[in-house]
Design a protein around this motif. Structure first.
Motif, PDB file in Angstrom:
ATOM      1  N   MET A 154     -61.434 -33.129   5.912  1.00  0.00           N
ATOM      2  CA  MET A 154     -60.884 -32.476   7.101  1.00  0.00           C
ATOM      3  C   MET A 154     -61.196 -33.094   8.470  1.00  0.00           C
ATOM      4  SD  MET A 154     -60.194 -28.758   8.859  1.00  0.00           S
ATOM      5  CE  MET A 154     -59.878 -28.077   6.879  1.00  0.00           C
ATOM      6  N   SER A 155     -60.036 -34.015   8.805  1.00  0.00           N
ATOM      7  CA  SER A 155     -60.121 -34.604  10.310  1.00  0.00           C
ATOM      8  C   SER A 155     -60.401 -33.707  11.265  1.00  0.00           C
ATOM      9  CB  SER A 155     -58.889 -35.470  10.386  1.00  0.00           C
ATOM     10  OG  SER A 155     -58.142 -34.822  11.000  1.00  0.00           O
ATOM     11  N   SER A 156     -61.164 -34.439  12.533  1.00  0.00           N
ATOM     12  CA  SER A 156     -61.256 -33.649  13.674  1.00  0.00           C
ATOM     13  C   SER A 156     -60.002 -32.984  14.130  1.00  0.00           C
ATOM     14  CB  SER A 156     -62.123 -34.619  14.532  1.00  0.00           C
ATOM     15  OG  SER A 156     -62.175 -33.824  15.792  1.00  0.00           O
ATOM     16  N   ASP A 157     -58.973 -33.673  14.092  1.00  0.00           N
ATOM     17  CA  ASP A 157     -57.567 -33.333  14.705  1.00  0.00           C
ATOM     18  C   ASP A 157     -57.132 -31.821  13.765  1.00  0.00           C
ATOM     19  OD1 ASP A 157     -57.551 -35.242  16.532  1.00  0.00           O
ATOM     20  OD2 ASP A 157     -56.007 -36.474  15.392  1.00  0.00           O
ATOM     21  N   GLU A 158     -57.638 -32.065  12.396  1.00  0.00           N
ATOM     22  CA  GLU A 158     -56.845 -31.054  11.910  1.00  0.00           C
ATOM     23  C   GLU A 158     -57.757 -29.571  12.105  1.00  0.00           C
ATOM     24  OE1 GLU A 158     -57.326 -32.761   8.009  1.00  0.00           O
ATOM     25  OE2 GLU A 158     -55.291 -33.243   7.783  1.00  0.00           O
ATOM     26  N   LYS A 159     -59.081 -29.790  12.233  1.00  0.00           N
ATOM     27  CA  LYS A 159     -60.038 -28.659  12.646  1.00  0.00           C
ATOM     28  C   LYS A 159     -59.489 -28.231  13.889  1.00  0.00           C
ATOM     29  CE  LYS A 159     -64.039 -30.460  10.115  1.00  0.00           C
ATOM     30  NZ  LYS A 159     -65.432 -30.825  10.454  1.00  0.00           N
ATOM     31  N   GLN A 160     -59.300 -28.957  14.834  1.00  0.00           N
ATOM     32  CA  GLN A 160     -58.893 -28.539  16.338  1.00  0.00           C
ATOM     33  C   GLN A 160     -57.498 -27.644  16.004  1.00  0.00           C
ATOM     34  OE1 GLN A 160     -60.863 -28.648  18.628  1.00  0.00           O
ATOM     35  NE2 GLN A 160     -59.613 -27.529  19.704  1.00  0.00           N
ATOM     36  N   ARG A 161     -56.522 -28.351  15.362  1.00  0.00           N
ATOM     37  CA  ARG A 161     -55.190 -27.720  15.180  1.00  0.00           C
ATOM     38  C   ARG A 161     -55.382 -26.268  14.494  1.00  0.00           C
ATOM     39  NH1 ARG A 161     -52.607 -31.600  13.098  1.00  0.00           N
ATOM     40  NH2 ARG A 161     -51.988 -32.241  15.045  1.00  0.00           N
ATOM     41  N   ARG A 162     -56.411 -26.195  13.473  1.00  0.00           N
ATOM     42  CA  ARG A 162     -56.505 -24.834  13.156  1.00  0.00           C
ATOM     43  C   ARG A 162     -57.274 -23.857  14.073  1.00  0.00           C
ATOM     44  NH1 ARG A 162     -59.949 -25.394   7.719  1.00  0.00           N
ATOM     45  NH2 ARG A 162     -59.556 -22.841   7.603  1.00  0.00           N
ATOM     46  N   VAL A 163     -57.989 -24.335  14.855  1.00  0.00           N
ATOM     47  CA  VAL A 163     -58.620 -23.420  15.828  1.00  0.00           C
ATOM     48  C   VAL A 163     -57.703 -23.052  16.637  1.00  0.00           C
ATOM     49  CG1 VAL A 163     -60.050 -23.606  17.990  1.00  0.00           C
ATOM     50  CG2 VAL A 163     -61.165 -24.336  15.709  1.00  0.00           C
ATOM     51  N   TRP A 164     -56.714 -24.110  17.249  1.00  0.00           N
ATOM     52  CA  TRP A 164     -55.655 -23.609  18.214  1.00  0.00           C
ATOM     53  C   TRP A 164     -54.658 -22.767  17.372  1.00  0.00           C
ATOM     54  CZ3 TRP A 164     -56.335 -23.573  23.098  1.00  0.00           C
ATOM     55  CH2 TRP A 164     -57.151 -24.398  23.710  1.00  0.00           C
ATOM     56  N   ASP A 165     -54.401 -22.841  16.331  1.00  0.00           N
ATOM     57  CA  ASP A 165     -53.504 -21.918  15.593  1.00  0.00           C
ATOM     58  C   ASP A 165     -54.135 -20.516  15.672  1.00  0.00           C
ATOM     59  OD1 ASP A 165     -51.595 -23.882  15.089  1.00  0.00           O
ATOM     60  OD2 ASP A 165     -52.137 -24.349  13.159  1.00  0.00           O
ATOM     61  N   ARG A 166     -55.291 -20.417  15.354  1.00  0.00           N
ATOM     62  CA  ARG A 166     -55.842 -19.170  15.229  1.00  0.00           C
ATOM     63  C   ARG A 166     -55.692 -18.389  16.596  1.00  0.00           C
ATOM     64  NH1 ARG A 166     -59.868 -21.262  11.749  1.00  0.00           N
ATOM     65  NH2 ARG A 166     -61.193 -21.800  13.459  1.00  0.00           N
ATOM     66  N   GLN A 167     -56.031 -19.107  17.775  1.00  0.00           N
ATOM     67  CA  GLN A 167     -55.920 -18.609  19.285  1.00  0.00           C
ATOM     68  C   GLN A 167     -54.497 -18.248  19.422  1.00  0.00           C
ATOM     69  OE1 GLN A 167     -58.344 -18.104  21.207  1.00  0.00           O
ATOM     70  NE2 GLN A 167     -59.861 -18.422  19.516  1.00  0.00           N
ATOM     71  N   ALA A 168     -53.706 -19.134  18.904  1.00  0.00           N
ATOM     72  CA  ALA A 168     -52.216 -18.705  19.351  1.00  0.00           C
ATOM     73  C   ALA A 168     -51.592 -17.327  18.613  1.00  0.00           C
ATOM     74  CB  ALA A 168     -51.465 -19.632  18.857  1.00  0.00           C
ATOM     75  N   ARG A 169     -52.129 -16.876  17.589  1.00  0.00           N
ATOM     76  CA  ARG A 169     -52.014 -15.692  17.069  1.00  0.00           C
ATOM     77  C   ARG A 169     -51.944 -14.248  18.178  1.00  0.00           C
ATOM     78  NH1 ARG A 169     -55.366 -16.476  11.951  1.00  0.00           N
ATOM     79  NH2 ARG A 169     -54.289 -18.274  11.289  1.00  0.00           N
ATOM     80  N   ASP A 170     -52.983 -14.536  18.890  1.00  0.00           N
ATOM     81  CA  ASP A 170     -53.228 -13.509  19.879  1.00  0.00           C
ATOM     82  C   ASP A 170     -53.147 -13.875  21.556  1.00  0.00           C
ATOM     83  OD1 ASP A 170     -54.496 -11.949  17.903  1.00  0.00           O
ATOM     84  OD2 ASP A 170     -56.453 -12.787  17.882  1.00  0.00           O
ATOM     85  N   TYR A 171     -52.631 -15.031  21.582  1.00  0.00           N
ATOM     86  CA  TYR A 171     -52.448 -15.247  22.775  1.00  0.00           C
ATOM     87  C   TYR A 171     -51.370 -14.596  23.763  1.00  0.00           C
ATOM     88  CZ  TYR A 171     -50.948 -18.109  26.889  1.00  0.00           C
ATOM     89  OH  TYR A 171     -50.729 -18.406  28.160  1.00  0.00           O
TER      90      TYR A 171
END
Length: 55
Positions: A1-18
């Protein structure tokens, strides 16, 4: 998994509760700010330049 994909997953998790988190913060700290900002904006004529707005 690339660094970009990891970062995208982190932001997707954060977006759920934003929205829930921001709703709490707005109620807690900003209260009547939206009404005040709207009142300020309604006194101004938006002419395409913020410098022309004499609020």
């Amino acid at each position: 998994m690339s660094s970009d994909e990891k970062q995208r997953r982190v932001w997707d998790r954060q977006a759920r509760d934003y929205d829930r988190q921001m709703s709490f913060l707005e109620r807690r700290f900003l209260r009547d700010t939206r009404a005040w900002v709207g009142g300020q904006a309604s006194r101004c004529w938006v002419t395409g330049s913020a410098r022309r707005c004499l609020c």
